[in-house]
Design a protein around this motif. Structure first.
Motif, PDB file in Angstrom:
ATOM      1  N   VAL A   9       4.909   6.743  -2.240  1.00 51.08           N
ATOM      2  CA  VAL A   9       5.655   6.700  -0.284  1.00 51.08           C
ATOM      3  C   VAL A   9       5.344   5.099  -0.327  1.00 51.08           C
ATOM      4  O   VAL A   9       3.839   5.500  -0.623  1.00 51.08           O
ATOM      5  CB  VAL A   9       5.867   7.930  -0.197  1.00 51.08           C
ATOM      6  N   GLY A  10       6.240   4.425   0.390  1.00 54.28           N
ATOM      7  CA  GLY A  10       5.613   3.781   1.341  1.00 54.28           C
ATOM      8  C   GLY A  10       6.573   3.387   1.797  1.00 54.28           C
ATOM      9  O   GLY A  10       7.817   3.695   2.189  1.00 54.28           O
ATOM     10  N   MET A  11       6.630   2.114   3.164  1.00 53.04           N
ATOM     11  CA  MET A  11       7.717   2.215   4.330  1.00 53.04           C
ATOM     12  C   MET A  11       8.221   0.608   4.121  1.00 53.04           C
ATOM     13  O   MET A  11       8.776   0.015   5.099  1.00 53.04           O
ATOM     14  CB  MET A  11       6.662   2.076   5.461  1.00 53.04           C
TER      15      MET A  11
ATOM     16  N   ALA B  71       0.513  -1.588   0.298  1.00 52.89           N
ATOM     17  CA  ALA B  71       0.129  -0.045  -0.034  1.00 52.89           C
ATOM     18  C   ALA B  71       1.031   1.137  -0.097  1.00 52.89           C
ATOM     19  O   ALA B  71       2.124   1.240   0.611  1.00 52.89           O
ATOM     20  CB  ALA B  71      -1.361   0.084   1.183  1.00 52.89           C
ATOM     21  N   ALA B  72       0.199   2.154  -0.166  1.00 54.74           N
ATOM     22  CA  ALA B  72       1.251   3.096  -0.679  1.00 54.74           C
ATOM     23  C   ALA B  72       0.287   4.309  -1.138  1.00 54.74           C
ATOM     24  O   ALA B  72      -0.398   4.483  -1.011  1.00 54.74           O
ATOM     25  CB  ALA B  72       2.584   3.481  -1.355  1.00 54.74           C
ATOM     26  N   GLY B  73       0.801   5.541  -0.217  1.00 55.78           N
ATOM     27  CA  GLY B  73       0.461   7.004  -0.730  1.00 55.78           C
ATOM     28  C   GLY B  73       1.124   7.044  -2.320  1.00 55.78           C
ATOM     29  O   GLY B  73       2.134   7.819  -2.820  1.00 55.78           O
TER      30      GLY B  73
ATOM     31  N   TYR C 213       3.624   9.083   9.031  1.00 49.56           N
ATOM     32  CA  TYR C 213       3.506   8.962   7.354  1.00 49.56           C
ATOM     33  C   TYR C 213       3.939  10.218   7.411  1.00 49.56           C
ATOM     34  O   TYR C 213       4.640  10.784   7.884  1.00 49.56           O
ATOM     35  CB  TYR C 213       1.974   9.009   6.915  1.00 49.56           C
ATOM     36  N   GLU C 214       4.981  10.713   5.484  1.00 51.44           N
ATOM     37  CA  GLU C 214       5.262  11.206   5.691  1.00 51.44           C
ATOM     38  C   GLU C 214       4.961  12.886   6.023  1.00 51.44           C
ATOM     39  O   GLU C 214       3.955  13.372   5.563  1.00 51.44           O
ATOM     40  CB  GLU C 214       5.756  11.845   3.501  1.00 51.44           C
TER      41      GLU C 214
ATOM     42  N   THR D 189      -3.411   3.583  -1.658  1.00 49.33           N
ATOM     43  CA  THR D 189      -4.626   3.727  -1.514  1.00 49.33           C
ATOM     44  C   THR D 189      -4.911   5.190  -0.223  1.00 49.33           C
ATOM     45  O   THR D 189      -5.827   5.601  -0.144  1.00 49.33           O
ATOM     46  CB  THR D 189      -4.411   2.927   0.337  1.00 49.33           C
ATOM     47  N   ASN D 190      -4.135   6.366  -0.595  1.00 46.10           N
ATOM     48  CA  ASN D 190      -4.001   7.695  -0.053  1.00 46.10           C
ATOM     49  C   ASN D 190      -3.413   8.508  -1.085  1.00 46.10           C
ATOM     50  O   ASN D 190      -2.435   8.633  -1.592  1.00 46.10           O
ATOM     51  CB  ASN D 190      -3.900   7.590   1.275  1.00 46.10           C
TER      52      ASN D 190
ATOM     53  N   LEU E 133      -4.082  11.868   6.985  1.00 52.00           N
ATOM     54  CA  LEU E 133      -4.009  10.296   6.530  1.00 52.00           C
ATOM     55  C   LEU E 133      -4.365   9.676   7.938  1.00 52.00           C
ATOM     56  O   LEU E 133      -3.594  10.313   8.713  1.00 52.00           O
ATOM     57  CB  LEU E 133      -1.913   9.936   5.950  1.00 52.00           C
TER      58      LEU E 133
HETATM   59  N1  HPA Z   1       3.202   7.199   2.884  1.00 49.02           N
HETATM   60  C1  HPA Z   1       3.798   5.852   3.477  1.00 49.02           C
HETATM   61  N2  HPA Z   1       3.652   5.222   3.494  1.00 49.02           N
HETATM   62  C2  HPA Z   1       1.669   4.640   3.643  1.00 49.02           C
HETATM   63  C3  HPA Z   1       1.188   5.592   2.200  1.00 49.02           C
HETATM   64  C4  HPA Z   1       2.059   7.864   2.617  1.00 49.02           C
HETATM   65  O1  HPA Z   1       1.353   7.762   2.190  1.00 49.02           O
HETATM   66  N3  HPA Z   1      -0.018   5.181   2.027  1.00 49.02           N
HETATM   67  C5  HPA Z   1       0.169   4.059   2.426  1.00 49.02           C
HETATM   68  N4  HPA Z   1       1.608   3.397   2.896  1.00 49.02           N
END
Ligand code: HPA
Length: 272
Positions: A209-211, A114-116, A192-193, A234-235, A245
């Protein structure tokens, strides 16, 4: 940095006694995407807490299961739950799923997360990762490559596998699942960032962006596996939309996307 081989010998020995078959493809399911594991023919499930020294997952949406499953006659190793650096684990612990896959002779790895999103990416998009970047764990990644194989030192790392990416693009086309493409930027988390960080990432060429994922991709590639990776956006990344977030939004969007995600991953497995 520890010796992964020695540290996890007891674990891999124990696993070797339990596995129903040697899998060909490994799949790591990202936050909120774990349900895919229920859509395949599961032959055996091993809870990770029954494996000696397996790090505990501390994140909601990440179950700790390793599944041995089949789909279209392909033998799969599915991780429902992953290990993140932000949970306090070091990189050599976070790549354990890849180490296990390698020990079981897996040659192809599909990573999901999942990432922003920023730039052309918006919530509910799926994004094929075309390259990655990070400031945070560059040094650890370099050490990992050295650990994985001497011959990879100072060499170009083959991530993502162009061969796998071709298959992933073709699966998306055939399934009519829209698939965007972009650069994944790893952030250490656990928060989150900040909007300022996202502005920087934007300037430096990141699209999502993700972790997670980066260390797994680097390690698997250094071990000679073919790796492809897909982000579920996801966002909007911080500062792109006025909303704050939260992990709930991440889980809710992942829920919305799960139908097309499932179709895409199944098609990829079929074509692999
Ligand atoms: N940033 C970092 N990790 C994430 C994000 C995000 O916006 N959304 C889901 N994982």
């Amino acid at each position: 940095m520890i010796n992964i081989e020695d540290k996890y010998k007891e674990l891999t020995d124990s696993l070797n006694e339990q596995i129903p078959f040697y899998p060909e493809i490994a799949l790591i399911l990202g936050s909120g995407l774990g349900e895919f594991a229920e859509k395949v023919n599961t032959i055996k499930t091993i809870p990770t807490n029954e494996l000696p020294n397996y790090p505990h997952s501390t994140v909601e949406g990440h179950k700790g299961f390793i599944h041995f499953a089949e789909l279209f006659n392909k033998k799969l190793l599915i991780y429902q739950g992953r290990i993140h650096p932000y949970e306090g684990y070091n990189i050599s612990e976070c790549v354990l799923p890849i180490h296990i896959a390698h020990k079981l002779n897996v040659k192809k790895v599909i990573l999901t997360n999942a990432a922003g999103g920023l730039n052309h990416l918006k919530p509910a998009d799926l994004m094929l990762i075309t390259s990655m970047n990070t400031f945070n764990i560059k040094k650890e990644l370099t050490e990992l490559i050295g650990l994985a194989s001497l011959e990879m030192r100072n060499r170009f790392l083959d991530f993502p596998s162009e061969h796998l990416n071709k298959i992933i693009r073709s699966a998306a086309l055939k399934e009519e699942v829209p698939l965007k493409e972009g650069v994944y930027w790893f952030g250490m988390g656990p928060s989150y960032e900040t909007p300022a960080e996202i502005k920087m990432v934007e300037k430096l060429g990141g699209d999502a962006v993700g972790m997670s994922t980066v260390h797994e991709a680097v390690y698997a590639s250094a071990l000679g596996m073919e790796v492809g990776a897909i982000s579920c956006i996801t966002n909007y990344a911080a500062g792109i939309s006025p909303n704050k977030l939260n992990h709930k939004e991440v889980m809710e969007t992942a829920e919305l996307v799960k139908g097309k995600f499932e179709r895409l991953i199944k098609k990829i497995i079929k074509l692999l």
